[in-house]
Design an enzyme around this catalytic site. Structure first.
Site, mmCIF file in Angstrom:
data_model
loop_
_atom_site.group_PDB
_atom_site.id
_atom_site.type_symbol
_atom_site.label_atom_id
_atom_site.label_comp_id
_atom_site.label_asym_id
_atom_site.label_seq_id
_atom_site.Cartn_x
_atom_site.Cartn_y
_atom_site.Cartn_z
ATOM 1 N N ASN A 215 0.916 -1.053 -0.004
ATOM 2 C CA ASN A 215 -0.124 0.026 -0.114
ATOM 3 C C ASN A 215 0.969 1.306 -0.078
ATOM 4 O OD1 ASN A 215 0.486 0.662 2.851
ATOM 5 N ND2 ASN A 215 -0.433 -1.226 3.124
ATOM 6 N N LYS A 351 -13.748 0.531 15.605
ATOM 7 C CA LYS A 351 -12.325 -0.156 15.576
ATOM 8 C C LYS A 351 -11.929 -0.130 17.020
ATOM 9 C CE LYS A 351 -10.710 -0.054 11.408
ATOM 10 N NZ LYS A 351 -10.662 0.775 9.991
ATOM 11 N N LYS A 355 -11.065 -3.827 18.432
ATOM 12 C CA LYS A 355 -9.708 -4.147 18.723
ATOM 13 C C LYS A 355 -9.295 -3.938 20.049
ATOM 14 C CE LYS A 355 -8.581 -3.487 13.747
ATOM 15 N NZ LYS A 355 -7.388 -3.509 12.590
#
Ligand code: CTP
Length: 416
Positions: A215, A351, A355
């Site tokens: 990326n 998130k 997480k």
């Protein structure tokens, strides 16, 4: 000297000492960078330095007279090198020769630079540059140790080809490392004693021996976090994917390539290298990898219509689950999106919970990727989302760390 407020409000004062080395020309660039970074800079040159670099160059860059002799600028009853010794917040000697280092170690004062170092109470940073055999000589090493024992920060020379034809350690350190050492000495060190683990950069997932999936992450945000944590006095370890950036030498560094390697190293360091005060997952970890890696290059003529992918392990989510209890570090993750701000913040909140992180730094790909600036939103377990103005990645990194330190102390975690 109790004037912290006044100190905070004025530009910080740097005395740049330049000695007679081929690397003296780099002092001009260092002076330019310090002036551009809003420091007030005054230069002192030894006689030998003037054989390599004109005082006029440094005068033009700093806008101030350069001290080359004991009686320069000593009008009105002031003694210039003593006045400068008192004026300085930090004295940086770059390049420093073996001769100057030896004389500093012994406390000589035969030229204005030596006298100034002897007279100042400011932090002193010395960046040596010399032939590698001179650097490695027991006399030089003993002198360097003596300076260290006097509280001087030594920015070790780098390894490489030297102007004298030898290859070895003796090149002036990267200017980034000299500035970092100086800023570390100038900072009030709010992270003194803290340990920080940072993962940065992209990962590469091989398709065959010459192709990979990756990326556009440059690693600049992660390196800025490393630099700012070091400046604040933290001990920092960095695990990074393939990046094309100079990494601060003061950090302990492990390079990796794939997400699986990053997972293995970060997990190992998180569990066995701790306890950590903060773990920052600034890496752009590839979510997927090719299910099979071809052992030889796939021929273009063979064609490849599809690529079967499988998920990589989620490092942040694993740490969020595994690191519990009193020693749990403050866990920071990143979220990047290409959509609208509102969706980005919503995604970051999701998130954070999924997480089990303590903070998620959300940014738009268009703002952050590859460039030197970023615009972010800080999302943590409090209901408030903090939007930070577009700023350099160093400034954003500083604000992230300050927010994390504040949150840690609010939660009473900083006493573990
Ligand atoms: N992360 C990780 N391990 C992975 C993937 C991501 O530790 N395998 C971490 C990243 O370092 C980052 C955060 O998780 O801190 C980003 O999570 P990710 O789910 O990849 O989010 P985005 O890339 O922002 O978005 P998306 O969910 O759309 O993939």
């Amino acid at each position: 000297m109790s004037e912290p407020k006044a100190l905070a409000e004025r530009k910080q004062h740097i005395v740049l000492g330049v000695c007679g080395s081929i690397a003296a020309y780099k002092a001009a660039e260092l002076a330019r960078r310090l002036v551009a970074a809003n420091y007030e800079v005054r230069c002192v040159m030894t006689e030998a330095a003037q054989e390599f670099l004109g005082a006029k160059t440094l005068e033009a860059i700093t806008g101030a007279a350069v001290i080359t002799g004991f009686w320069d600028g000593s009008e009105n009853g002031s003694i210039s090198h003593i006045a400068l010794a008192d004026w300085a917040d930090c004295v940086v000697i770059a390049p420093a020769t073996a001769d100057t280092i030896a004389k500093l170690a012994l406390g000589f004062s035969e030229n204005p630079l030596l006298a100034l170092v002897l007279a100042t109470r400011a932090a002193t940073v010395v960046a040596p540059a010399m032939n590698c055999n001179m650097w490695e000589h027991a006399a030089t090493q003993r002198n360097v140790e003596t300076l260290r024992s006097h509280g001087v920060t030594i920015v070790d020379p780098a390894h490489g080809m030297l102007a004298c034809g030898w290859e070895g350690s003796g090149r002036l350190a990267e200017l980034d490392d000299i500035v970092l050492a100086m800023e570390t000495r100038l900072s009030v060190a709010p992270m003194q004693g803290m340990r920080v683990l940072v993962a940065a950069g992209p990962t590469r997932e091989p398709i065959d021996p010459v192709r990979f999936i990756s990326n556009r992450s440059s690693g600049k945000m992660g390196i800025a976090l490393v630099r700012q944590a070091l400046i604040r006095g933290a001990a920092v370890e960095l695990v990074h994917g393939p990046i094309d950036l100079a990494v601060p030498r003061a950090a302990a560094v492990t390079p990796v390539t794939t997400a699986q390697e990053m997972y293995d190293v970060v997990r190992q360091r998180a569990h066995q290298g701790g306890p950590w005060d903060m773990i920052i997952m600034a890496a752009a970890v590839a979510d997927f990898r090719p299910r099979h890696q071809e052992s030889s290059k796939i021929k273009g003529s063979r064609g490849l219509e599809s690529l079967s992918l499988e998920a990589n392990p989620d490092i942040l989510a694993t740490l969020g689950t595994e690191l519990r209890g009193r020693d749990r570090p403050y866990l920071i993750g990143f979220a990047v999106a290409t959509g609208a701000e509102s969706e980005l913040v919503q995604d970051a909140k999701e998130k954070l919970a999924r997480k089990r992180a303590d903070m998620v730094v959300a940014n738009l790909a268009a703002d952050g990727f590859e460039g030197d600036t970023n615009r972010v939103w800080l999302v943590d377990s409090t209901a408030q989302v903090r939007a930070l103005e577009c700023a350099t990645k160093d400034s954003i990194a500083a604000q992230i760390l300050e927010a994390a330190i504040a949150a840690k102390s609010r939660e009473g975690r900083d006493d573990v």
